[in-house]
Scaffold this active site. Structure first.
Site, short mmCIF file in Angstrom:
data_model
loop_
_atom_site.label_atom_id
_atom_site.label_comp_id
_atom_site.label_asym_id
_atom_site.label_seq_id
_atom_site.Cartn_x
_atom_site.Cartn_y
_atom_site.Cartn_z
CD GLU A 498 -2.79 -0.98 1.91
OE1 GLU A 498 -3.45 -0.04 2.63
OE2 GLU A 498 -3.73 -2.16 2.17
N GLY A 499 1.71 1.00 -1.04
CA GLY A 499 2.84 2.40 -0.79
C GLY A 499 4.06 2.08 0.27
#
Length: 815
Positions: A498-499
């Site tokens: 997620e990043g």
């Protein structure tokens, strides 16, 4: 001498007006009053009026100011700041700002923070935690999942589907649970304290995925078809965003769709041919419906006159011909379902686009908005839950385990990492609570979600390392009684997804925060490129002069609070937390000032100066973490017995902030750091890391049955079931403490100090000496069984550890 005093009074007045952030007109009038009194008393030269009017009149006559001053500034601004791309614009505009904007603005309103409602669970949500969540925790055998099955057992998969675990975000009218973000966080925390596989499996469908996207953007037909099926567990969803060529740079996905005509269910329809190659997709190996992000192109202009429509999201049943579900990935020995998915020219109707044809090309906005919510719940909650359980379990282990004739938790070398675990557990729970409060108030906090994703996963990883150090061989040797090893292996996964954390810290937090949270920057950017030239000039004039006043105020506030150590700034309480609020006032002003100077000196290049951006982001992040901690202390009734946890968490955050600020000044553009250091740190760095005394207090709470310790581990799974090693150890911890006075009684009767081990033998000796009751003998015997279970490590028959295929394992179990 009188003239000097009046000049000082005039300077002080101007500074005070800037500090208080009064309007330009009020500042002008206030300065004029002092100047008039000074000249009337013949203490100030009338020439000062000439200087004053030469500055004040052009600034206060708006038409003159706009045409003579603002217009050239606007031209210069356009040359320095490039116009935002559509992708950047969508990312910036997605989501909302909340409490983080107050922290960024240099003057936090603490009453606003403390007036946010206290998070709470409904009766239905609490019953779910006490019932189905507790039951699925009882059902789980983590060693079976990670070492034998390589997956959750079928009965747990079915239980999750039957009891709505995948439907926490789905509205009740579709058969979902429709729980609050806070309730979702509590569920994930409890699951994560037991099993990362269980928490991930439940978290993903309730985060960024088809359910979330359908509810916000789906057509009525899509919602009516899919949402009830998702709620009932008839569909297992996944969302495919990450590609081999586009990981953290999700906007660069190479996967594409071509608008064309084709055959669908025996008829020619307008649709699209999709080609994708995705990896690292959680639940992909078992998903029945695939959320897919791709770039949609319309070369024949069948939908209009635009060829490149942009990122689009569609919902694809995985049983369609051409959809290839790949084999499983194997992420660091964690057995949650994760794998690739591929397709080559898979034709589907345009009605498969989430939201229908009207939402073609709107996928990036959809993703960023939904991600700002999901990213603020799932990974931060999993991290907090894991460390809450680890904190209480480590405290119990450190009190049970003895070396050098002492519980190891009494050794100062052990107290230091214990304090880090306990303080962070308190902080992380506070941060998830404040963040989900914002989400439940309707916010889509894109900046906050980036902050909590990075900092909570980072703190989780460091705490797990500390816990492993304390447990030693107990943490290293895997097996049914090891409650740390798999979490230690899994920690880097949360850092990556997620990043990636490096990207999140160096680009996202401040990259979005500087524009979204700043009271003037976004208005400047929008007005500078407004197609209506006259409106753009007026709006830019209001923004740029508001910005100048804002920067001046923060310069004055930074200087004054640096000279006074912020002791005269506002704080809502006069107790031991007062200085924390005052220090945060100071650092908030510093952040606002340094942000403006960084943007002024670097302009559009700031986004490429990632280490400058990262350190500015650190200031905002640590202010948010510290304020969440103070909010928790307020909401829980300002319980003084919890103060060591509060103090450790806030002092650690502010010390980290100060370290990033120090590094920022050392590397500030154009050599301005030396002058800025004189303003910000006129007497040197004011803060120290948490003291040894404070470390001792936190470690003591972790090892002592008390209300503070209960609150530290509140909501986690402590039931001493057969497969819950931390629950069994918690019971042993209580038994050991209850055994200590009994042990002392036997030592006194025996006339010698016996070693605190082999408690069953001590029980026998006490019984023989006639000083113990049957109940006391039974307690010592039970405590010894638990003590050995706690300090021993698992071992295996060599055959058990030979590599086997999953099919072989299933055959053995079936036999």
């Amino acid at each position: 001498m009188t003239t000097l005093l009046w000049i000082m009074a005039l300077i002080f007045t101007i500074g005070a007006l800037a500090y208080l952030r009064v309007s330009l007109l009020t500042a002008t009038l206030g300065t004029a009053v002092v100047l008039a009194i000074g000249t009337g008393a013949a203490s100030l030269s009338p020439l000062l009026w000439v200087v004053f009017l030469a500055i004040a009149l052009p600034l206060n006559i708006s038409s003159f100011r706009q045409n003579v001053i603002t217009r050239p500034l606007l031209k210069m601004y356009r040359g320095i700041m490039p116009e935002m791309s559509s992708t950047e614009k969508e990312a910036i505009e997605a989501g909302t700002t909340w409490w983080e904007a107050d922290l960024f603005a240099g003057k936090p309103d603490w009453s606003k923070l403390h007036n946010y409602p206290k998070a709470s669970l409904s009766a239905e949500e609490q019953a779910f935690l006490d019932g189905p969540v507790e039951e699925v925790c009882r059902m789980l055998n983590q060693h079976q999942v990670s070492h034998e099955l390589g997956d959750l057992p079928e009965e747990i998969w079915q239980y999750l589907k039957d009891h709505g675990f995948f439907a926490m975000i789905i509205k009740k009218k579709y058969g979902g649970l429709e729980y609050s973000a806070y309730a979702q966080s509590r569920v994930l925390q409890k699951l994560a304290g037991l099993s990362s596989e269980l928490a991930s499996t439940v978290g993903v469908p309730n985060s960024l995925g088809p359910g979330e996207l359908l509810q916000h953007y789906g057509t009525k037909a899509q919602q009516d078809h899919y949402l009830p099926r998702l709620a009932q567990g008839l569909e297992v969803p996944c969302f495919a965003l990450t590609s081999p060529e586009a990981g953290s740079d999700a906007g660069a996905i190479p996967d594409f769709g071509i608008v064309c005509k084709g055959e669908w269910e025996g008829e020619e329809v307008l649709g699209m041919k999709l080609t994708w190659n995705k990896r690292y997709i959680t639940l992909a190996p078992v998903a029945t419906v695939l959320g897919l992000a791709f770039k949609l192109r319309d070369p024949d202009q069948l939908l209009g006159n635009q060829e490149d429509l942009g990122i689009t999201c569609a919902l694809i049943p995985t049983d369609i011909e051409g959809v290839e579900t790949g084999r499983r990935h194997f992420p660091l020995n964690c057995m949650f379902q994760n794998g690739p998915t591929r397709g080559n020219e898979v034709f589907v109707p345009l009605s498969f686009i989430i939201g229908g044809v009207e939402m073609a090309g709107q996928g990036w906005r959809m993703l960023v908005e939904c991600l700002s919510v999901g990213r603020g719940i799932t990974l931060p909650s999993n991290s907090a839950g894991g460390i809450k359980t680890a904190a209480v379990a480590t405290g119990a282990y450190a009190r049970i385990r003895r070396q050098f004739k002492l519980p190891i938790g009494k050794l100062e070398g052990i107290e230091e990492p214990m304090a880090r675990i306990g303080g962070n557990a308190y902080l992380m729970d506070a941060v998830t609570t404040l963040t989900t409060t914002g989400i439940d108030l309707g916010e889509k906090p894109s900046v906050i979600s980036a902050i909590v994703k990075f900092h909570l996963t980072d703190r989780m990883q460091r705490c797990v390392i500390d816990a492993m150090d304390i447990h030693g061989g107990k943490g290293v040797c895997l097996g049914p009684n090891n409650y740390l090893g798999r979490g230690y292996q899994a920690a880097p996964i949360a850092i990556t997804v997620e990043g990636a954390n490096i990207l999140t810290r160096s680009m996202i937090i401040y990259g979005q925060g500087a524009i979204r949270c700043h009271p003037y920057v976004l208005a400047e950017m929008e007005s500078a490129f407004d197609p209506d030239a006259n409106k753009g000039l007026r709006d830019f004039d209001a923004a740029i002069f508001g910005h100048i006043g804002f920067t001046t105020s923060n310069l004055v506030r930074s200087l004054w609070m640096g000279l006074t150590s912020s002791r005269f700034s506002n704080a809502p309480y006069s107790d031991k937390t007062k200085r924390y609020y005052q220090q945060m006032n100071r650092f908030s002003a510093n952040l606002a000032l340094l942000s403006d100077l960084a943007m002024a000196t670097l302009g559009g290049n700031l986004k490429r100066k990632e280490r400058i951006s990262a350190r500015l982001g650190d200031l905002l992040s640590q202010l948010y973490l510290a304020s969440a901690t103070l909010k928790r202390y307020e909401d829980e009734g300002r319980l003084t017995e919890d103060l060591p946890l509060v103090q450790w968490a806030v002092e650690d955050s502010l010390y980290k902030l100060q370290s990033s600020l120090d590094d920022l000044l050392d590397n500030f553009p154009m050599g301005l750091g030396i002058g800025l250091r004189a303003v910000i740190f006129p007497f040197g760095r004011p803060l120290k890391r948490p003291s040894d005394v404070l470390d001792h207090k936190v470690a003591k709470i972790m090892q002592t049955p008390c209300a503070s310790r209960d609150r530290l581990g509140k909501g986690q799974f402590w039931t001493p079931t057969e497969h819950n090693a931390v629950g069994i150890q918690e019971q042993t911890f209580k038994d050991i403490l209850a055994s200590e006075p009994i042990y002392d009684k036997v030592c006194k009767a025996a006339g010698k100090r016996l070693p605190f081990m082999w408690l069953d033998k001590i029980a026998a000796e006490g019984k023989e000496l006639g000083v113990l009751s049957e109940e006391e003998v039974a307690l010592l015997e039970r405590a010894e069984i638990g003590r050995m279970k706690s300090i021993n490590v698992d071992d295996f028959d060599p055959e058990e550890l030979k590599a086997r295929t999953l099919e072989y394992t299933k055959e053995v179990q079936a036999a």
